[in-house]
Design an enzyme around this catalytic site. Sequence first.
Site, PDB file in Angstrom:
ATOM      1  N   HIS A 178     -50.767  18.628  39.515  1.00 48.54           N
ATOM      2  CA  HIS A 178     -51.100  17.737  38.406  1.00 48.54           C
ATOM      3  C   HIS A 178     -50.048  17.765  37.307  1.00 48.54           C
ATOM      4  O   HIS A 178     -49.585  16.712  36.858  1.00 48.54           O
ATOM      5  CB  HIS A 178     -52.457  18.099  37.793  1.00 48.54           C
ATOM      6  CG  HIS A 178     -52.774  17.249  36.597  1.00 48.54           C
ATOM      7  ND1 HIS A 178     -53.148  15.932  36.713  1.00 48.54           N
ATOM      8  CD2 HIS A 178     -52.714  17.505  35.261  1.00 48.54           C
ATOM      9  CE1 HIS A 178     -53.325  15.412  35.509  1.00 48.54           C
ATOM     10  NE2 HIS A 178     -53.061  16.352  34.614  1.00 48.54           N
ATOM     11  N   ARG A 211     -61.775  10.403  27.313  1.00 48.07           N
ATOM     12  CA  ARG A 211     -61.224   9.204  26.682  1.00 48.07           C
ATOM     13  C   ARG A 211     -61.779   7.895  27.231  1.00 48.07           C
ATOM     14  O   ARG A 211     -62.146   7.020  26.452  1.00 48.07           O
ATOM     15  CB  ARG A 211     -59.695   9.184  26.752  1.00 48.07           C
ATOM     16  CG  ARG A 211     -59.042  10.276  25.914  1.00 48.07           C
ATOM     17  CD  ARG A 211     -57.549  10.039  25.765  1.00 48.07           C
ATOM     18  NE  ARG A 211     -56.964  10.984  24.819  1.00 48.07           N
ATOM     19  CZ  ARG A 211     -55.999  11.840  25.114  1.00 48.07           C
ATOM     20  NH1 ARG A 211     -55.499  11.877  26.329  1.00 48.07           N
ATOM     21  NH2 ARG A 211     -55.517  12.658  24.193  1.00 48.07           N
ATOM     22  N   ARG A 239     -48.098  24.088  21.146  1.00 45.24           N
ATOM     23  CA  ARG A 239     -48.337  24.395  19.725  1.00 45.24           C
ATOM     24  C   ARG A 239     -47.872  25.800  19.345  1.00 45.24           C
ATOM     25  O   ARG A 239     -48.534  26.521  18.587  1.00 45.24           O
ATOM     26  CB  ARG A 239     -49.814  24.215  19.373  1.00 45.24           C
ATOM     27  CG  ARG A 239     -50.322  22.801  19.619  1.00 45.24           C
ATOM     28  CD  ARG A 239     -51.778  22.663  19.300  1.00 45.24           C
ATOM     29  NE  ARG A 239     -52.236  21.290  19.570  1.00 45.24           N
ATOM     30  CZ  ARG A 239     -53.486  20.882  19.432  1.00 45.24           C
ATOM     31  NH1 ARG A 239     -54.421  21.735  19.017  1.00 45.24           N
ATOM     32  NH2 ARG A 239     -53.823  19.640  19.708  1.00 45.24           N
ATOM     33  N   HIS A 269     -50.132  13.653  34.773  1.00 42.86           N
ATOM     34  CA  HIS A 269     -50.231  14.393  33.513  1.00 42.86           C
ATOM     35  C   HIS A 269     -49.635  13.695  32.295  1.00 42.86           C
ATOM     36  O   HIS A 269     -50.040  13.966  31.177  1.00 42.86           O
ATOM     37  CB  HIS A 269     -49.581  15.768  33.702  1.00 42.86           C
ATOM     38  CG  HIS A 269     -49.865  16.776  32.639  1.00 42.86           C
ATOM     39  ND1 HIS A 269     -51.121  16.954  32.078  1.00 42.86           N
ATOM     40  CD2 HIS A 269     -49.045  17.688  32.023  1.00 42.86           C
ATOM     41  CE1 HIS A 269     -51.057  17.927  31.183  1.00 42.86           C
ATOM     42  NE2 HIS A 269     -49.815  18.379  31.127  1.00 42.86           N
TER      43      HIS A 269
END
Length: 531
Positions: free
Chosen positions: A386, A305, A442, A471
Site C-alpha cells: 500500500h 472521507r 510530524r 497511498h
Amino acid sequence: SPHDVHHPRSNDRTSWGIQRLNYIHKVYDTNGDGVLDWQEFCTLVKHVRTHRGEGRDVAGAEAEATGYLAGGVEPKQLRITVEEFIIEVERQRFRGTSSLYRTKRPIGGPELPPGSSSSREASAAPSNIPAAPARVVYDNHVIRKESHDAAVSMSVTLDHKHAVPGFQLHPNMQGDQTARHDVPAYTIAVRILDKFEELSKDLANERRDQPDLRWRNGTLMAWILGTNDIPKQAQDISTLFSAVQSIIAPQGTLFRVPAPVKVYGDIHGQLRDTLLLFLEYGAPFHRSGDIELVQYIFNGDWVDRGPHQIETVLLLFALKVRYPNRVWLIRGNHEDCRVNPHYGEAGFQQHCLRKFGDNTIFNRAHEVFAWLPVACVISERILVVHGGIGKGEWTLDELAAVKRPIYFDDPTLLSGFLYNILWSDPVHDDGIQGINPNERDRGLGHVVRFGADITTQFCKRHNLELIIRSHECIQHGFEVAHTGRLVTVFSARNYVRTMDSRTKFRNDGAVLFVTWDDTHTALKVRPKAIA
C-alpha cells in the site's frame, strides 16, 4: 465519442458485442470457409489461456479444447459456425472472449513503448513517463467522464437447455468453485453482489456524471442489504465479516498471484468511482464481468472521507467471500482503528455510528482488518504494497513470517518495516537519493521517504522488476517514478474535493492492468483511468 467503451450485450443482436463476436470468429477463421475447424478453435483457446495467465503451449490448448467436445465428436469433425459460436458465448458454455478485441479502437492511442509519452488530450498521461526497466512495458488508457455517455452494460442469462453439437460446458469455465462451507455468508455475499451488478447497470444508463457525495446518499445501505431493519443489517454484515476473516487468516501476510491481475488503489468510500471503473474496464462479477480471466487486488484505504465507506467494504468483502481465490485484499494505513477518529465526521468510526448507532460494526471491521495481508507478489516479478518499502532493509521472507492479527497500538511496530510498508512514500525527484524525512511523520522519525536508489537496490536484491503502491493522490490516477521501477495507482477521483469543495484541484481515478505480452516473457503494466 472516439473514447467510448462498449461492453457486449449478448441479448441484443444489434449491439457491438455481437459485432465483436462476429469479428473474433472471422479473425480465427483463417481459411475463410465460414467455420472454425479444430486447429482454428485450438488457436482461439490458446489465446484465451494466455489472457488467463496459463501460457501459450499448444498441448495445453489442445487438451482444454478437447474438453469442450461433446461425447462422440472427433476433433476433425468440429465445425463451428458464427451463429453457433455466438450462442455458446451467450449461454456461457464457452468463456474467455471478453478479453479479446474489447473496444472499438485503442483508447488513448497505441501501446506506449518504454520512455514514450502522449498528449493530455489523447490519453491524459503524464508527459514525462521515464523509461521502464527491462521486461516491463507501460501503456495508458483514459475515459473522460465529463463528455462520455455511459457504457452499455452486459447482461447474460445462463441457459444450458439446448446444446450446440460439438460443445459441452467445461468445468474450468464455470467460475470459482471453492468449497462454500459458510452457506449463510456465501448467500449474503451473492445477494449483495447481485445488488451491485444491478447498481452498475443503473450507472450504465446515466447520461451525466455526478460526484459520489450526491449519489444515492442515505438510501444505499438498506437497498443493498434488502432491509431497513438496522439490527438485521448489522447481523448480516457481521456474518459476512466473520467469513472474510476465516478466508484471509490462512492466506498469509504476503501472498502470491499470477498475472493477469488488476490492481486498484485508494477508494476511500467513493463507491461510485469504483463501479465506474468496473463499467469501463471490466468488473469482477460472474455473469457480466471478467473474474474468471483476471484476478483482482484492492490495495487498501477503502474507508475514511468518502460518503459510502461501509458500502465499499461490503462490496470488497462480498467479492472475497464469493471469489476467495480470485479477489485479494491488501491492508492500507486507513484500515487502522487509531487513524479513523482523526477524520472526525468524515472518518470511518463516525460513519459507522451514523449508520448503526454504536461501535459494534466499526470494532468488528477492525478485527477483520487486523488479519489482512499487507503485500503481494505478482508472477514473482512485481511487489504490491500500500505505502512503500521504507528503508528497504527487510526481506520478503521476513515479511511473510509476520504473524497476524496486527495491531499498531504496539509501539514496537511503529519503528519497524511493517509500519513503513503501510505509511512510507517515494521521493518524487529521482535526483534525491537515500532515506529522507516524510512530512506525514510530524517529526517522530517513524515514517520515511525513500529514493530511487533504495527502490533499485530492493528490486535487485529480491529479483523484482517493479513495485506497485498506492497511498498518494495522483493527478492522473497513476504515476511512474524511480526510473520506471515504481508506479503509484489511486482509484478515487477528485479526492481533495471530498475534503474541500472549494478547491479547483481534480484528479483522475485509475486501475492498473498487469498482463503478459504476446511472448509470455514480459509483463505489461497498463494504467487505465476515468476523469
